[in-house]
Design a protein around this motif. Structure first.
Motif, PDB file in Angstrom:
ATOM      1  N   LEU A 276      -2.936   0.523  -4.168  1.00 26.94           N
ATOM      2  CA  LEU A 276      -2.885  -0.831  -3.603  1.00 26.94           C
ATOM      3  C   LEU A 276      -2.390  -1.764  -4.700  1.00 26.94           C
TER       4      LEU A 276
ATOM      5  N   SER B  91       0.860   5.593  -0.332  1.00 24.57           N
ATOM      6  CA  SER B  91       0.114   6.848  -0.311  1.00 24.57           C
ATOM      7  C   SER B  91       1.087   7.990  -0.583  1.00 24.57           C
TER       8      SER B  91
ATOM      9  N   LEU C   3       0.858  -1.184   0.000  1.00 22.75           N
ATOM     10  CA  LEU C   3       0.000   0.000   0.000  1.00 22.75           C
ATOM     11  C   LEU C   3       0.889   1.226   0.000  1.00 22.75           C
TER      12      LEU C   3
END
Length: 208
Positions: A149, A77, A75
């Motif tokens: 993801l 970000s 993951l």
């Protein structure tokens, strides 16, 4: 006298072995006594090369988060916020056969630029104030957010789920970051865009 300097800071934090958070910040400041703004053609088709003093002020924030959820799933970000707050002032004009720009009747008249944060007067032939005009990016705010993801479900195949959100306002300064996110004004000199989307991507590596 022209001045310029840059300050940068970065920090990386690992709360766990499979998680990494990084933060980057940069600040750029500069002062320019004679900054070329634009060339304006008057009603008699004469060209006027307009200069100004410029205080350059630019900030950039970047935050990145990486997490390995399992052997095959990650993951990520990424957030980036850019803000400018340049100030243009003291209009001058570069005349033919002159080395430096100087104040003239054209640059000191009310018909050149509107007052800051006011609409130009069409009857006077005014131009938007450079501290508002989006063309000069003097009050520029942009936020990009990506969340990815990734699933590696085979040695040759990856599946990505991507969420993107975008905020953009050009021509207006804000007292706080939240004011920028909540902006919904309709000033005629301001450009704005708010968008978001979800993307699914599949990749496969062929053996050739």
């Amino acid at each position: 006298k022209d001045d310029r300097y840059t300050f940068t800071y970065n920090q990386t934090y690992r709360p766990q072995h499979n998680i990494k958070v990084s933060f980057d910040y940069s600040y750029k400041y500069g002062y320019k006594k004679y900054h070329w703004l634009e060339t304006i053609t008057d009603d008699s088709d004469n060209l006027h090369h307009i200069f100004s003093h410029k205080d350059h002020n630019e900030q950039k924030y970047t935050i990145r988060f990486d997490a390995f959820l399992s052997k095959n799933i990650t993951l990520q970000s990424y957030s980036e916020f850019i803000r400018t707050n340049h100030q243009f002032s003291d209009w001058s004009e570069l005349l033919d056969d002159e080395l430096y720009p100087q104040e003239t009747n054209f640059t000191s008249g009310i018909a050149l630029y509107a007052n800051e944060n006011e609409d130009p007067d069409a009857l006077l032939g005014q131009h938007p104030h450079p501290n508002n005009d989006p063309f000069f990016f003097s009050k520029y705010n942009e936020l990009i957010y990506n969340l990815v993801l990734k699933w590696e479900f085979s040695p040759q195949s990856n599946l990505y789920l991507v969420y993107t959100r975008y905020w953009f306002v050009n021509g207006k300064s804000f007292k706080s970051f939240l004011d920028f996110l909540d902006y919904s004004g309709k000033e005629p000199w301001v450009e704005s865009s708010f968008d978001q989307g979800v993307t699914v991507k599949y990749s496969y590596q062929f053996d050739i």
